[in-house]
Design an enzyme around this catalytic site. Structure first.
Site, PDB file in Angstrom:
ATOM      1  N   TYR A  95       0.802  -1.241   0.000  1.00 38.58           N
ATOM      2  CA  TYR A  95       0.000   0.000   0.000  1.00 38.58           C
ATOM      3  C   TYR A  95       0.834   1.290   0.000  1.00 38.58           C
ATOM      4  O   TYR A  95       0.514   2.216  -0.753  1.00 38.58           O
ATOM      5  CB  TYR A  95      -1.038  -0.020   1.138  1.00 38.58           C
ATOM      6  CG  TYR A  95      -2.228  -0.845   0.742  1.00 38.58           C
ATOM      7  CD1 TYR A  95      -3.315  -0.267   0.098  1.00 38.58           C
ATOM      8  CD2 TYR A  95      -2.241  -2.232   0.923  1.00 38.58           C
ATOM      9  CE1 TYR A  95      -4.398  -1.031  -0.326  1.00 38.58           C
ATOM     10  CE2 TYR A  95      -3.312  -3.003   0.506  1.00 38.58           C
ATOM     11  CZ  TYR A  95      -4.386  -2.398  -0.120  1.00 38.58           C
ATOM     12  OH  TYR A  95      -5.441  -3.152  -0.557  1.00 38.58           O
ATOM     13  N   GLU A 137      -8.943  -6.766   4.155  1.00 39.44           N
ATOM     14  CA  GLU A 137      -8.170  -7.863   3.551  1.00 39.44           C
ATOM     15  C   GLU A 137      -7.566  -8.780   4.608  1.00 39.44           C
ATOM     16  O   GLU A 137      -7.489  -9.994   4.409  1.00 39.44           O
ATOM     17  CB  GLU A 137      -7.106  -7.291   2.605  1.00 39.44           C
ATOM     18  CG  GLU A 137      -7.756  -6.807   1.306  1.00 39.44           C
ATOM     19  CD  GLU A 137      -6.920  -5.829   0.491  1.00 39.44           C
ATOM     20  OE1 GLU A 137      -5.681  -5.796   0.659  1.00 39.44           O
ATOM     21  OE2 GLU A 137      -7.513  -5.087  -0.317  1.00 39.44           O
ATOM     22  N   VAL A 276     -19.032 -17.198 -22.332  1.00 41.28           N
ATOM     23  CA  VAL A 276     -18.291 -17.838 -21.232  1.00 41.28           C
ATOM     24  C   VAL A 276     -18.791 -17.374 -19.863  1.00 41.28           C
ATOM     25  O   VAL A 276     -18.431 -17.955 -18.828  1.00 41.28           O
ATOM     26  CB  VAL A 276     -16.766 -17.616 -21.402  1.00 41.28           C
ATOM     27  CG1 VAL A 276     -16.386 -16.164 -21.084  1.00 41.28           C
ATOM     28  CG2 VAL A 276     -15.975 -18.599 -20.545  1.00 41.28           C
TER      29      VAL A 276
HETATM   30  C1  HEM Z   1      -7.491  -4.489  -8.757  1.00 41.46           C
HETATM   31  C2  HEM Z   1      -8.462  -0.380  -6.369  1.00 41.46           C
HETATM   32  C3  HEM Z   1      -4.355  -0.886  -3.853  1.00 41.46           C
HETATM   33  C4  HEM Z   1      -2.994  -4.334  -6.973  1.00 41.46           C
HETATM   34  C5  HEM Z   1      -8.114  -3.348  -8.295  1.00 41.46           C
HETATM   35  C6  HEM Z   1      -9.392  -2.879  -8.773  1.00 41.46           C
HETATM   36  C7  HEM Z   1      -9.650  -1.724  -8.119  1.00 41.46           C
HETATM   37  C8  HEM Z   1      -8.540  -1.448  -7.228  1.00 41.46           C
HETATM   38  C9  HEM Z   1     -10.885  -0.859  -8.286  1.00 41.46           C
HETATM   39  C10 HEM Z   1     -10.259  -3.564  -9.822  1.00 41.46           C
HETATM   40  C11 HEM Z   1     -11.105  -4.593  -9.132  1.00 41.46           C
HETATM   41  C12 HEM Z   1     -11.791  -5.540 -10.063  1.00 41.46           C
HETATM   42  O1  HEM Z   1     -11.249  -5.845 -11.125  1.00 41.46           O
HETATM   43  O2  HEM Z   1     -12.875  -6.004  -9.719  1.00 41.46           O
HETATM   44  C13 HEM Z   1      -7.436  -0.172  -5.459  1.00 41.46           C
HETATM   45  C14 HEM Z   1      -7.405   0.900  -4.481  1.00 41.46           C
HETATM   46  C15 HEM Z   1      -6.246   0.759  -3.768  1.00 41.46           C
HETATM   47  C16 HEM Z   1      -5.561  -0.395  -4.303  1.00 41.46           C
HETATM   48  C17 HEM Z   1      -8.477   1.960  -4.328  1.00 41.46           C
HETATM   49  C18 HEM Z   1      -5.691   1.610  -2.649  1.00 41.46           C
HETATM   50  C19 HEM Z   1      -6.387   2.130  -1.700  1.00 41.46           C
HETATM   51  C20 HEM Z   1      -3.617  -1.860  -4.489  1.00 41.46           C
HETATM   52  C21 HEM Z   1      -2.271  -2.243  -4.114  1.00 41.46           C
HETATM   53  C22 HEM Z   1      -1.871  -3.199  -5.019  1.00 41.46           C
HETATM   54  C23 HEM Z   1      -2.988  -3.420  -5.930  1.00 41.46           C
HETATM   55  C24 HEM Z   1      -1.495  -1.686  -2.929  1.00 41.46           C
HETATM   56  C25 HEM Z   1      -0.523  -3.883  -5.124  1.00 41.46           C
HETATM   57  C26 HEM Z   1       0.593  -3.248  -5.274  1.00 41.46           C
HETATM   58  C27 HEM Z   1      -4.097  -4.655  -7.724  1.00 41.46           C
HETATM   59  C28 HEM Z   1      -4.089  -5.672  -8.771  1.00 41.46           C
HETATM   60  C29 HEM Z   1      -5.391  -5.727  -9.279  1.00 41.46           C
HETATM   61  C30 HEM Z   1      -6.152  -4.737  -8.528  1.00 41.46           C
HETATM   62  C31 HEM Z   1      -2.885  -6.505  -9.207  1.00 41.46           C
HETATM   63  C32 HEM Z   1      -5.941  -6.649 -10.378  1.00 41.46           C
HETATM   64  C33 HEM Z   1      -6.116  -5.961 -11.679  1.00 41.46           C
HETATM   65  C34 HEM Z   1      -4.919  -5.995 -12.587  1.00 41.46           C
HETATM   66  O3  HEM Z   1      -4.109  -6.912 -12.516  1.00 41.46           O
HETATM   67  O4  HEM Z   1      -4.796  -5.084 -13.408  1.00 41.46           O
HETATM   68  N1  HEM Z   1      -7.627  -2.468  -7.342  1.00 41.46           N
HETATM   69  N2  HEM Z   1      -6.313  -0.931  -5.322  1.00 41.46           N
HETATM   70  N3  HEM Z   1      -4.015  -2.595  -5.575  1.00 41.46           N
HETATM   71  N4  HEM Z   1      -5.343  -4.124  -7.610  1.00 41.46           N
HETATM   72 FE1  HEM Z   1      -5.855  -2.607  -6.402  1.00 41.46          FE
END
Ligand code: HEM
Length: 404
Positions: A95, A137, A276
């Protein structure tokens, strides 16, 4: 807690950031991956290329900021994302990395307009939002690891059977290498598969819905071959089809997701899928047949034609066992489909058809499929007066809006 002044600054700057939303998150990802290339092991590169993840993350940060003094209001959204984060293995230490690069990007895009006061306020707000995600989480990590048959992170599974379900969809039956119990799941939930692809620098992680009922000794996923390698799912799905054979080992994280069938309710249920999108629906169907054979189910599946219609025999035999009305729509039936009468309705699922054929007043509706399909179904159900609490859907890929 944030002080009133900080809250005011956040709320007044949200519209400015929204205008520059995609620009900021594009800079954010670019800088973050330059400084932390190891994160490319968990992010979906194709989503980055398409800009979908940019939109999803930007949208959520601003939505959260708007509700910064009442984050409970967006708890369902936080929950849904937290499921995905947990399934991917996102940890508290990630984060601050995201926070730091988000602030760098805000500064770079807004230039002088981003005063120290504004940057400090956003640093504080991001901290509050991140804490909300981290604590939700943490509970999910505990629950996944401590449930019967559960585990932490990724666990090796062997591909038992690989079964072609249609010209484009193939099922993989996955059993744990350690031969021990596997966690139960709720019908509609997904798992993450982590793959190392030969010649690629980074691992790839993708989510696939579980397509059979829980309570078996295996998990089944049914994967669609995609047309292009560069679509978000193309690379991994095509690799699974072409290169992952029976006996191979895949890394799997424990089931996750907040889109699942409510098996407590006894009122009728309508399961609607396009292409799918049928995978979580078949899991729901098989579960109802196992647990609630008396429940009234309408299973509606839309496909182009019989060539790409997967799990057809399985759905037909489950429907015969339980109180299921199965209806197949083809929008481009072949001559063979016509000769075999392998579909019920030619064309698309319409509002008029739904009105005539399902119990609009009482049913819960679950649907999944391509975004335009989901928009049409959502609009039809709303027009028919189905209340939000009876509408349940899931996107494959980053969240989008269903508004038309
Ligand atoms: C997916 C928001 C922090 C890694 C997502 C999604 C949202 C989101 C809206 C899409 C969810 C979906 O597909 O249903 C946020 C917010 C964060 C945050 C608001 C901070 C407050 C993080 C952090 C990491 C991370 C710290 C890791 C470094 C990912 C990954 C995905 C994801 C790998 C899957 C989508 C992809 O691979 O492109 N997050 N996130 N996120 N998030 Fe976060």
């Amino acid at each position: 807690m944030l002080d009133q002044k900080t809250i005011e600054i956040i709320k007044s700057t949200v519209p400015v950031l929204e205008v520059h939303g995609e620009q900021i998150t594009t800079v954010f990802y670019k800088t973050m991956f330059e400084n932390h290339p190891e994160l490319l092991n968990i992010f979906n590169h194709a989503n980055q290329k398409q800009g979908k993840q940019q939109r999803a993350l930007a949208g959520t940060v601003y939505a959260a900021a708007k509700y910064i003094d009442n984050l409970e209001a967006i708890l369902p959204v936080v929950n849904q994302i937290a499921h995905k984060h947990r399934s991917l293995g996102i940890l508290p230490e990630h984060y601050p990395i995201v926070g730091k690069h988000l602030l760098i990007a805000i500064k770079e895009v807004l230039g002088d307009a981003a005063t120290d006061e504004i940057i400090n306020a956003w640093a504080d707000a991001y901290g509050v939002i991140a804490d909300a995600f981290i604590s939700v989480e943490a509970e999910m990590y505990d629950a996944a690891a401590n449930q019967k048959g559960g585990w932490d992170g990724f666990r090796p599974f062997i591909v038992g059977n690989k079964v072609e379900e249609s010209e484009v969809i193939t099922s993989f039956y996955l059993k744990p290498v350690d031969g021990k119990e596997i966690a139960a799941f709720k019908p509609g939930q997904y798992i993450s598969v982590k793959l190392e692809i030969e010649g690629e620098d980074f691992t790839h992680i993708r989510q696939y819905s579980l397509s059979d009922a829980p309570g078996k000794s295996y998990y089944r996923i049914s994967v669609k071959k995609e047309a292009g390698l560069e679509t978000p799912d193309g690379k991994v799905s095509n690799y699974l089809h072409s290169s992952v054979e029976e006996g191979e080992v895949l890394q799997i994280s424990a089931p996750a997701g907040d889109f699942f069938l409510d098996t407590e309710k006894v009122t009728p249920v309508v399961l609607i899928s396009g292409g799918v999108g049928l995978t979580p629906m078949v899991s729901m169907l098989n579960t109802v047949a196992d647990l609630q054979p008396e429940k009234e189910v309408t299973f509606i599946h839309a496909a182009q034609n019989g060539k790409v219609h997967a799990l057809k025999d399985e759905v037909a035999s489950t429907a015969a066992k339980a109180k299921v009305n199965s209806v197949v729509f083809y929008d481009q039936p072949t001559e063979e489909d016509r000769e075999n009468s392998s579909f019920d309705v030619e064309g698309y699922i319409t509002k008029e058809w739904l009105k005539e054929n399902v119990d609009i007043a009482q049913s819960d509706f679950y649907f999944c499929g391509p975004v335009p399909f989901m928009k049409a179904i959502n609009a039809a159900l709303k027009d028919l007066g189905v209340t939000d609490d009876r509408i349940h859907f899931e996107f494959f890929g980053p969240m989008a809006s269903l508004e038309v």
